[in-house]
Design an enzyme around this catalytic site. Structure first.
Site, PDB file in Angstrom:
ATOM      1  N   GLY A  10      -7.334 -17.428 -30.853  1.00  5.58           N
ATOM      2  CA  GLY A  10      -6.604 -16.158 -30.783  1.00  5.58           C
ATOM      3  C   GLY A  10      -6.434 -15.648 -29.365  1.00  5.58           C
ATOM      4  O   GLY A  10      -6.878 -16.268 -28.395  1.00  5.58           O
ATOM      5  N   ARG A  97     -18.882  -1.376 -36.064  1.00  7.55           N
ATOM      6  CA  ARG A  97     -19.078  -0.420 -34.955  1.00  7.55           C
ATOM      7  C   ARG A  97     -19.749   0.885 -35.365  1.00  7.55           C
ATOM      8  O   ARG A  97     -20.593   1.400 -34.654  1.00  7.55           O
ATOM      9  CB  ARG A  97     -17.728  -0.096 -34.296  1.00  7.55           C
ATOM     10  CG  ARG A  97     -17.165  -1.253 -33.512  1.00  7.55           C
ATOM     11  CD  ARG A  97     -15.831  -0.883 -32.920  1.00  7.55           C
ATOM     12  NE  ARG A  97     -15.177  -2.062 -32.367  1.00  7.55           N
ATOM     13  CZ  ARG A  97     -13.866  -2.219 -32.306  1.00  7.55           C
ATOM     14  NH1 ARG A  97     -13.058  -1.255 -32.746  1.00  7.55           N
ATOM     15  NH2 ARG A  97     -13.349  -3.308 -31.801  1.00  7.55           N
ATOM     16  N   CYS A 126     -11.155  -1.644 -27.593  1.00  4.80           N
ATOM     17  CA  CYS A 126     -10.696  -1.836 -26.212  1.00  4.80           C
ATOM     18  C   CYS A 126     -10.367  -0.521 -25.503  1.00  4.80           C
ATOM     19  O   CYS A 126     -10.770  -0.295 -24.365  1.00  4.80           O
ATOM     20  CB  CYS A 126      -9.494  -2.769 -26.178  1.00  4.80           C
ATOM     21  SG  CYS A 126      -8.287  -2.445 -27.463  1.00  4.80           S
ATOM     22  N   SER A 156      -0.493  -6.978 -26.452  1.00  3.63           N
ATOM     23  CA  SER A 156      -1.565  -7.984 -26.551  1.00  3.63           C
ATOM     24  C   SER A 156      -2.757  -7.426 -27.329  1.00  3.63           C
ATOM     25  O   SER A 156      -3.560  -8.181 -27.850  1.00  3.63           O
ATOM     26  CB  SER A 156      -2.008  -8.457 -25.168  1.00  3.63           C
ATOM     27  OG  SER A 156      -2.647  -7.397 -24.484  1.00  3.63           O
ATOM     28  N   GLY A 157      -2.844  -6.102 -27.423  1.00  3.79           N
ATOM     29  CA  GLY A 157      -3.921  -5.476 -28.205  1.00  3.79           C
ATOM     30  C   GLY A 157      -3.808  -5.730 -29.693  1.00  3.79           C
ATOM     31  O   GLY A 157      -4.764  -5.565 -30.441  1.00  3.79           O
ATOM     32  N   LYS A 205     -11.056   5.653 -33.830  1.00  2.00           N
ATOM     33  CA  LYS A 205     -12.052   4.863 -33.077  1.00  2.00           C
ATOM     34  C   LYS A 205     -12.334   5.580 -31.756  1.00  2.00           C
ATOM     35  O   LYS A 205     -13.476   5.720 -31.328  1.00  2.00           O
ATOM     36  CB  LYS A 205     -11.518   3.457 -32.777  1.00  2.00           C
ATOM     37  CG  LYS A 205     -11.396   2.548 -33.988  1.00  2.00           C
ATOM     38  CD  LYS A 205     -10.671   1.250 -33.569  1.00  2.00           C
ATOM     39  CE  LYS A 205     -10.112   0.519 -34.769  1.00  2.00           C
ATOM     40  NZ  LYS A 205      -9.166  -0.558 -34.372  1.00  2.00           N
ATOM     41  N   ARG A 227       1.792   2.533 -28.914  1.00  2.00           N
ATOM     42  CA  ARG A 227       2.031   1.141 -28.517  1.00  2.00           C
ATOM     43  C   ARG A 227       3.299   1.091 -27.688  1.00  2.00           C
ATOM     44  O   ARG A 227       4.334   1.651 -28.080  1.00  2.00           O
ATOM     45  CB  ARG A 227       2.206   0.292 -29.779  1.00  2.00           C
ATOM     46  CG  ARG A 227       2.221  -1.191 -29.540  1.00  2.00           C
ATOM     47  CD  ARG A 227       0.875  -1.781 -29.239  1.00  2.00           C
ATOM     48  NE  ARG A 227      -0.068  -1.585 -30.322  1.00  2.00           N
ATOM     49  CZ  ARG A 227      -1.372  -1.811 -30.221  1.00  2.00           C
ATOM     50  NH1 ARG A 227      -1.897  -2.235 -29.084  1.00  2.00           N
ATOM     51  NH2 ARG A 227      -2.179  -1.593 -31.238  1.00  2.00           N
ATOM     52  N   HIS A 234      -4.023  -1.770 -21.178  1.00  2.00           N
ATOM     53  CA  HIS A 234      -3.846  -0.451 -21.814  1.00  2.00           C
ATOM     54  C   HIS A 234      -3.957   0.636 -20.744  1.00  2.00           C
ATOM     55  O   HIS A 234      -4.803   0.551 -19.849  1.00  2.00           O
ATOM     56  CB  HIS A 234      -4.945  -0.198 -22.849  1.00  2.00           C
ATOM     57  CG  HIS A 234      -4.859  -1.046 -24.082  1.00  2.00           C
ATOM     58  ND1 HIS A 234      -3.769  -1.804 -24.401  1.00  2.00           N
ATOM     59  CD2 HIS A 234      -5.757  -1.212 -25.097  1.00  2.00           C
ATOM     60  CE1 HIS A 234      -3.988  -2.418 -25.554  1.00  2.00           C
ATOM     61  NE2 HIS A 234      -5.189  -2.088 -25.992  1.00  2.00           N
ATOM     62  N   ASN A 307      -7.006  -5.008 -21.537  1.00  2.00           N
ATOM     63  CA  ASN A 307      -7.648  -4.871 -22.854  1.00  2.00           C
ATOM     64  C   ASN A 307      -8.271  -6.171 -23.344  1.00  2.00           C
ATOM     65  O   ASN A 307      -9.192  -6.150 -24.151  1.00  2.00           O
ATOM     66  CB  ASN A 307      -6.634  -4.362 -23.882  1.00  2.00           C
ATOM     67  CG  ASN A 307      -5.344  -5.140 -23.871  1.00  2.00           C
ATOM     68  OD1 ASN A 307      -4.619  -5.114 -22.874  1.00  2.00           O
ATOM     69  ND2 ASN A 307      -5.040  -5.831 -24.939  1.00  2.00           N
TER      70      ASN A 307
HETATM   71  N1  NAP Z   1      -6.347  -7.997 -28.590  1.00  2.00           N
HETATM   72  C1  NAP Z   1      -7.187  -7.090 -28.110  1.00  2.00           C
HETATM   73  O1  NAP Z   1      -6.949  -6.422 -27.080  1.00  2.00           O
HETATM   74  C2  NAP Z   1      -8.484  -6.831 -28.797  1.00  2.00           C
HETATM   75  C3  NAP Z   1      -9.411  -6.041 -28.137  1.00  2.00           C
HETATM   76  C4  NAP Z   1     -10.631  -5.796 -28.732  1.00  2.00           C
HETATM   77  C5  NAP Z   1     -10.899  -6.347 -29.955  1.00  2.00           C
HETATM   78  N2  NAP Z   1      -9.987  -7.105 -30.600  1.00  2.00           N
HETATM   79  C6  NAP Z   1     -10.349  -7.659 -31.903  1.00  2.00           C
HETATM   80  O2  NAP Z   1     -10.525  -9.067 -31.795  1.00  2.00           O
HETATM   81  C7  NAP Z   1     -10.114  -9.679 -33.003  1.00  2.00           C
HETATM   82  C8  NAP Z   1      -9.068 -10.756 -32.702  1.00  2.00           C
HETATM   83  O3  NAP Z   1      -7.968 -10.177 -32.043  1.00  2.00           O
HETATM   84  P1  NAP Z   1      -6.845 -11.034 -31.352  1.00  2.00           P
HETATM   85  O4  NAP Z   1      -5.975 -10.064 -30.666  1.00  2.00           O
HETATM   86  O5  NAP Z   1      -7.428 -12.181 -30.596  1.00  2.00           O
HETATM   87  O6  NAP Z   1      -6.070 -11.599 -32.664  1.00  2.00           O
HETATM   88  P2  NAP Z   1      -5.238 -12.934 -32.832  1.00  2.00           P
HETATM   89  O7  NAP Z   1      -4.582 -13.327 -31.575  1.00  2.00           O
HETATM   90  O8  NAP Z   1      -4.405 -12.715 -34.046  1.00  2.00           O
HETATM   91  O9  NAP Z   1      -6.350 -14.055 -33.167  1.00  2.00           O
HETATM   92  C9  NAP Z   1      -7.102 -14.030 -34.352  1.00  2.00           C
HETATM   93  C10 NAP Z   1      -8.149 -15.138 -34.313  1.00  2.00           C
HETATM   94  O10 NAP Z   1      -8.969 -15.009 -35.474  1.00  2.00           O
HETATM   95  C11 NAP Z   1      -8.929 -16.242 -36.207  1.00  2.00           C
HETATM   96  N3  NAP Z   1      -9.007 -15.987 -37.635  1.00  2.00           N
HETATM   97  C12 NAP Z   1      -8.168 -15.226 -38.380  1.00  2.00           C
HETATM   98  N4  NAP Z   1      -8.546 -15.249 -39.676  1.00  2.00           N
HETATM   99  C13 NAP Z   1      -9.647 -16.045 -39.745  1.00  2.00           C
HETATM  100  C14 NAP Z   1     -10.489 -16.471 -40.780  1.00  2.00           C
HETATM  101  N5  NAP Z   1     -10.295 -16.078 -42.037  1.00  2.00           N
HETATM  102  N6  NAP Z   1     -11.529 -17.283 -40.481  1.00  2.00           N
HETATM  103  C15 NAP Z   1     -11.730 -17.700 -39.222  1.00  2.00           C
HETATM  104  N7  NAP Z   1     -10.968 -17.318 -38.160  1.00  2.00           N
HETATM  105  C16 NAP Z   1      -9.941 -16.502 -38.434  1.00  2.00           C
HETATM  106  C17 NAP Z   1      -7.595 -16.864 -35.842  1.00  2.00           C
HETATM  107  O11 NAP Z   1      -7.634 -18.234 -36.120  1.00  2.00           O
HETATM  108  P3  NAP Z   1      -6.258 -19.043 -36.440  1.00  2.00           P
HETATM  109  O12 NAP Z   1      -5.627 -19.309 -35.113  1.00  2.00           O
HETATM  110  O13 NAP Z   1      -6.768 -20.271 -37.100  1.00  2.00           O
HETATM  111  O14 NAP Z   1      -5.427 -18.179 -37.323  1.00  2.00           O
HETATM  112  C18 NAP Z   1      -7.559 -16.533 -34.352  1.00  2.00           C
HETATM  113  O15 NAP Z   1      -8.400 -17.408 -33.641  1.00  2.00           O
HETATM  114  C19 NAP Z   1      -9.645  -8.568 -33.917  1.00  2.00           C
HETATM  115  O16 NAP Z   1     -10.720  -8.196 -34.759  1.00  2.00           O
HETATM  116  C20 NAP Z   1      -9.293  -7.453 -32.973  1.00  2.00           C
HETATM  117  O17 NAP Z   1      -9.410  -6.196 -33.560  1.00  2.00           O
HETATM  118  C21 NAP Z   1      -8.782  -7.384 -30.034  1.00  2.00           C
END
Ligand code: NAP
Length: 329
Positions: A10, A97, A126, A156-157, A205, A227, A234, A307
């Site tokens: 991800g 959290r 974030c 990207s968030g 949050k 957004r 951010h 972020n």
């Molecule tokens: N983006 C940000 O700025 C940010 C900041 C803080 C926290 N977060 C948190 O971090 C998490 C991921 O965010 P992201 O932005 O990286 O999302 P993303 O780009 O959509 O990536 C999601 C990741 O989770 C995996 N995944 C999804 N469903 C799954 C499952 N059932 N079992 C195992 N792996 C699974 C996906 O694997 P596949 O590729 O195989 O689908 C991918 O590796 C979220 O909980 C989000 O709230 C994000």
């Protein structure tokens, strides 16, 4: 350390691998974990090729640390399974959290709450992380009463799907939508889902997490989360009322002495924080420091951070580093 990165494919997972490598985290064995869709996919870490595995195989391997960024439902289901086999989980989702039995940690502020018994540790949201890091020295000195924050959050968030939506819109391609509306040339006052009180989950949050991180309910936070079509970083407009008065020069001094915070604040040279400067950096950037002239003891500020780094990967890895350095894993 045997380390599992859950959600490795991800948006956050990719940065996680970059930051682990940059900081030379002591990894003896690395497990890259994602959904069944990605099992078997090849990924590279420090010039070595790895094959993505599924969650059950990762639990069976009993890693010392698992850093999760795979969404709330994956964390709710799988973090306890890792904890059961002795793994310490650092979780980036919102799943744990506000659970009173779990710690919510920004290492510069409250890493000292961590103990060996903490098997699931939550990484804050974030937009919360960058805000509390900048507010922490000011809260200590002047005591916050009320914070009003409006965010300008990058796509990207939301993850890979949202970045793709923006790229498709720019290229004029019709594709899958991560948001209910176009995001290019737009601003959506809608981050995450709506709650019953009319606020979004992202706004709540920002309202709830700071009290837990500071272990202090004497101040309140109200938020509007928006957004915007930036792809990384951010930004936040923060109005903070303190119990005690301050001097702007002292505020600047306190912020510039705070580890992880960089002051960019000179109107004469158009110096202020922006996502294009914060991109790929670990620090939180603060500027546009002004006294709110409409009421006493109140400061206006502008806070920007990447972020995916301090808002997610870097903070989680700093927690893991603290655990290792203090022999808590
Ligand atoms: N983006 C940000 O700025 C940010 C900041 C803080 C926290 N977060 C948190 O971090 C998490 C991921 O965010 P992201 O932005 O990286 O999302 P993303 O780009 O959509 O990536 C999601 C990741 O989770 C995996 N995944 C999804 N469903 C799954 C499952 N059932 N079992 C195992 N792996 C699974 C996906 O694997 P596949 O590729 O195989 O689908 C991918 O590796 C979220 O909980 C989000 O709230 C994000």
């Amino acid at each position: 350390m045997k380390v599992a990165v859950v959600g490795a494919t991800g948006m956050v997972g990719e940065v996680m691998l970059k930051v682990l490598a940059e900081r030379n985290f002591p990894i003896t064995e690395l497990l890259l974990v994602a959904s069944e869709r990605s099992v078997g996919k090849k990924m590279t870490y420090k010039d070595k090729e790895y094959t993505v595995i599924g969650l059950a195989d990762a639990v069976a391997a009993k890693p010392d640390i698992a850093i999760f960024s795979a969404g709330g439902s994956t964390s709710l289901e799988w973090a306890p399974k890792f904890a059961e086999v002795g793994t310490t989980v650092v979780d980036n989702s919102s799943a744990w959290r506000m659970d009173p039995t779990k710690k919510l940690v920004v290492p510069e502020i409250n890493a000292d709450v961590l103990t060996k018994e903490d098997k699931i540790i939550a990484n804050p949201n974030c937009s919360t992380i960058q805000m509390v890091l900048a507010l922490s020295p000011l809260h200590k000195k002047y005591k916050m009463k009320r914070v009003v924050v409006s965010t300008y959050q990058s796509v990207s968030g939301t993850g890979v799907k949202a970045v793709k939506q923006l790229e498709n819109e720019i290229a004029g391609i019709e594709g899958e939508m991560a948001y209910p509306y176009p995001i290019g040339r737009n601003a959506l006052p809608h981050c995450d889902v709506f709650e019953e009180n009319g606020y979004t989950k992202e706004e709540m949050k920002l309202a709830r997490e700071p009290q837990k991180i500071f272990n202090d309910k004497s101040f309140s936070v109200t938020a509007t989360a928006v957004r915007i079509p930036t792809s990384g970083g951010h930004s936040e407009s923060v109005n903070v009322e303190f119990e005690n008065d301050f001097e702007l020069a002292e505020v600047r001094q306190l912020l510039s002495e705070t580890p992880g915070v960089v002051v960019q604040d000179n109107t004469a040279t158009n110096t202020y924080p922006m996502p294009i400067f914060a991109h790929d950096k670990d620090e939180v950037f603060v500027g546009r420091l002004r006294r709110d002239e409409t009421q006493p003891n109140t400061l206006n500020m502008w806070i920007v951070a990447d972020n995916l780094r301090k808002g997610a990967a870097t903070n989680a890895i700093q927690i893991a580093e603290y655990l290792v350095a203090n022999k808590l894993v």
